[in-house]
Design a protein around this motif. Sequence first.
Motif, PDB file in Angstrom:
ATOM      1  N   TYR A 175     -73.052 -12.177  -6.424  1.00 17.45           N
ATOM      2  CA  TYR A 175     -74.167 -12.851  -5.755  1.00 17.45           C
ATOM      3  C   TYR A 175     -73.870 -13.027  -4.265  1.00 17.45           C
ATOM      4  O   TYR A 175     -74.748 -12.811  -3.423  1.00 17.45           O
ATOM      5  CB  TYR A 175     -74.428 -14.210  -6.412  1.00 17.45           C
ATOM      6  N   LEU A 176     -72.639 -13.402  -3.934  1.00 22.49           N
ATOM      7  CA  LEU A 176     -72.261 -13.585  -2.529  1.00 22.49           C
ATOM      8  C   LEU A 176     -72.318 -12.259  -1.774  1.00 22.49           C
ATOM      9  O   LEU A 176     -72.722 -12.220  -0.608  1.00 22.49           O
ATOM     10  CB  LEU A 176     -70.858 -14.184  -2.446  1.00 22.49           C
ATOM     11  N   ILE A 177     -71.933 -11.181  -2.421  1.00 22.74           N
ATOM     12  CA  ILE A 177     -72.039  -9.857  -1.796  1.00 22.74           C
ATOM     13  C   ILE A 177     -73.506  -9.544  -1.522  1.00 22.74           C
ATOM     14  O   ILE A 177     -73.863  -9.058  -0.444  1.00 22.74           O
ATOM     15  CB  ILE A 177     -71.394  -8.784  -2.693  1.00 22.74           C
ATOM     16  N   ALA A 178     -74.352  -9.816  -2.498  1.00 20.75           N
ATOM     17  CA  ALA A 178     -75.791  -9.579  -2.320  1.00 20.75           C
ATOM     18  C   ALA A 178     -76.371 -10.453  -1.222  1.00 20.75           C
ATOM     19  O   ALA A 178     -77.346 -10.060  -0.559  1.00 20.75           O
ATOM     20  CB  ALA A 178     -76.531  -9.837  -3.636  1.00 20.75           C
ATOM     21  N   ALA A 185     -67.093 -13.857  -0.900  1.00 25.03           N
ATOM     22  CA  ALA A 185     -66.934 -13.061  -2.126  1.00 25.03           C
ATOM     23  C   ALA A 185     -65.478 -12.639  -2.300  1.00 25.03           C
ATOM     24  O   ALA A 185     -64.925 -12.695  -3.406  1.00 25.03           O
ATOM     25  CB  ALA A 185     -67.837 -11.839  -2.074  1.00 25.03           C
ATOM     26  N   ARG A 186     -64.850 -12.217  -1.219  1.00 29.28           N
ATOM     27  CA  ARG A 186     -63.442 -11.799  -1.275  1.00 29.28           C
ATOM     28  C   ARG A 186     -62.562 -12.939  -1.767  1.00 29.28           C
ATOM     29  O   ARG A 186     -61.667 -12.748  -2.607  1.00 29.28           O
ATOM     30  CB  ARG A 186     -62.982 -11.346   0.111  1.00 29.28           C
ATOM     31  N   ALA A 187     -62.809 -14.152  -1.265  1.00 30.77           N
ATOM     32  CA  ALA A 187     -62.015 -15.310  -1.685  1.00 30.77           C
ATOM     33  C   ALA A 187     -62.157 -15.559  -3.188  1.00 30.77           C
ATOM     34  O   ALA A 187     -61.165 -15.814  -3.875  1.00 30.77           O
ATOM     35  CB  ALA A 187     -62.446 -16.544  -0.894  1.00 30.77           C
ATOM     36  N   GLU A 188     -63.380 -15.465  -3.697  1.00 29.44           N
ATOM     37  CA  GLU A 188     -63.595 -15.678  -5.129  1.00 29.44           C
ATOM     38  C   GLU A 188     -62.898 -14.593  -5.948  1.00 29.44           C
ATOM     39  O   GLU A 188     -62.309 -14.870  -7.000  1.00 29.44           O
ATOM     40  CB  GLU A 188     -65.096 -15.681  -5.444  1.00 29.44           C
ATOM     41  N   LEU A 209     -65.507  -4.476  -6.668  1.00 28.63           N
ATOM     42  CA  LEU A 209     -66.120  -5.613  -5.992  1.00 28.63           C
ATOM     43  C   LEU A 209     -65.425  -5.926  -4.667  1.00 28.63           C
ATOM     44  O   LEU A 209     -66.084  -6.270  -3.679  1.00 28.63           O
ATOM     45  CB  LEU A 209     -66.097  -6.838  -6.908  1.00 28.63           C
ATOM     46  N   LEU A 210     -64.111  -5.794  -4.620  1.00 28.73           N
ATOM     47  CA  LEU A 210     -63.392  -6.025  -3.360  1.00 28.73           C
ATOM     48  C   LEU A 210     -63.766  -4.968  -2.329  1.00 28.73           C
ATOM     49  O   LEU A 210     -63.870  -5.269  -1.133  1.00 28.73           O
ATOM     50  CB  LEU A 210     -61.885  -6.015  -3.612  1.00 28.73           C
ATOM     51  N   ASP A 211     -63.982  -3.750  -2.764  1.00 31.80           N
ATOM     52  CA  ASP A 211     -64.433  -2.702  -1.849  1.00 31.80           C
ATOM     53  C   ASP A 211     -65.805  -3.064  -1.281  1.00 31.80           C
ATOM     54  O   ASP A 211     -66.061  -2.927  -0.078  1.00 31.80           O
ATOM     55  CB  ASP A 211     -64.488  -1.362  -2.589  1.00 31.80           C
ATOM     56  N   GLN A 212     -66.698  -3.558  -2.152  1.00 30.96           N
ATOM     57  CA  GLN A 212     -68.028  -3.974  -1.694  1.00 30.96           C
ATOM     58  C   GLN A 212     -67.946  -5.188  -0.773  1.00 30.96           C
ATOM     59  O   GLN A 212     -68.833  -5.398   0.058  1.00 30.96           O
ATOM     60  CB  GLN A 212     -68.913  -4.297  -2.896  1.00 30.96           C
ATOM     61  N   ALA A 213     -66.883  -5.975  -0.930  1.00 33.91           N
ATOM     62  CA  ALA A 213     -66.703  -7.173  -0.104  1.00 33.91           C
ATOM     63  C   ALA A 213     -65.905  -6.870   1.167  1.00 33.91           C
ATOM     64  O   ALA A 213     -65.366  -7.789   1.795  1.00 33.91           O
ATOM     65  CB  ALA A 213     -66.000  -8.257  -0.912  1.00 33.91           C
ATOM     66  N   ASN A 214     -65.854  -5.606   1.538  1.00 32.40           N
ATOM     67  CA  ASN A 214     -65.173  -5.181   2.778  1.00 32.40           C
ATOM     68  C   ASN A 214     -63.690  -5.564   2.774  1.00 32.40           C
ATOM     69  O   ASN A 214     -63.152  -6.013   3.791  1.00 32.40           O
ATOM     70  CB  ASN A 214     -65.860  -5.766   4.024  1.00 32.40           C
TER      71      ASN A 214
END
Length: 389
Positions: A175-178, A185-188, A209-214
């Motif tokens: 959700y944070l990525i969106a 998001a990375r922290a979570e 997900l980490l890739d999507q979170a830069n």
Amino acid sequence: MATETAEQFTTTRKLILHDALAFLTLTAITIALFAVTLLLFHSFEAHRAELAIRWAGRGLAAFQANQPVQAITAYRTALTYDPDQRSYELMLAQSLARAGRIEESYTYFVGLWESRPGDGFINLQLARLAAIRRSGKLSGDPQAAINYYRASIYGTWEGDAIERRRAGRLELARYLIAQHDPAAARAELLVAGGNAPDDSQLDLTLGKLLDQANAPQEALTYYKKALVKQPKNLEALTAAAQLTFAAGDYTTARRFFERLVHEAPENAQAATLLAQSQLLIQLATPESLAPAERVRRILAELPIAKKRLTDCLAAEPSTELQPLVTRWTTAEPTLNRKAFVSDPNTQIAAIQLIDDTELTTDQHCAAPTGTDALLLLLAKSAHPVTSND
């Protein structure tokens, strides 16, 4: 006188016996009526409970068959027979959400939340509904969704609470990525991965997900973990190869691409990037390279970069390229083997000139091809663009 007294006593006795018999009769009738009433009440309650269970069963069947409208009717009927059954209320709220009646479902879940604000499941449902309300431009608030997600993560759960909390944290990260908040998001995701079990599928999920979170480096760590347990996993091999290639670590990228091509020889893109990785390794001029070989590569790349600038000027004359032309003219006397061998700093200056030429011409000219395209990749990996640039 004695005769009258005896008659009065007899009469009184008869009256007492009559009244006692009447009392006992009425008592027996009352008990019988009470028993019948109690029996009828229990029968009625049992029938209501049976009807509630029957309608709830119909509701569950409709819900599982993806027929939420029928499920809503069934669960509402079940609640008329058993109004305090919490499981029916939860299923009704979920049925309302599945039917697209978001506001009704949200309101219903809020009512359930008020009696159990620490319930992880209810908070999770409210988080999802708040997110939908926001995306649907209703009256929702993205912060409300985040707050409910966090309450769900730290709430009480029945069953495997650890797994459910981890799943909730991953959902919050998505959700944070969106919501374009990759840092949060990375922290979570790092928290979710910190106490995660040894599971390759979970490692893959965290990597994606980490890739999507830069967070490419952290993503690569989890892809490598997945490959330890599943060395032939194509998804992990592809992601690891692409991440190392994008980071300019062409030596590691080549190893990943070699494994990928071995496992999936039909993958034409992997074969192309493997070939590019090999060429880039041959063109790279790191300080760890043998001095003679480094000088050889610099001398071979200088004319390629200079020709790129000359062709660019011929096709697209631009005053913004003039500072680069001046730098080439000024540096010309030092761009030779003798200068490079006697003064290593001139090597660094020459490499910088090649990189700047490729980067600058890429902004003002047609896309490079051949060796120029590879030199541009090397320049970008040596001078990465960050979010602060």
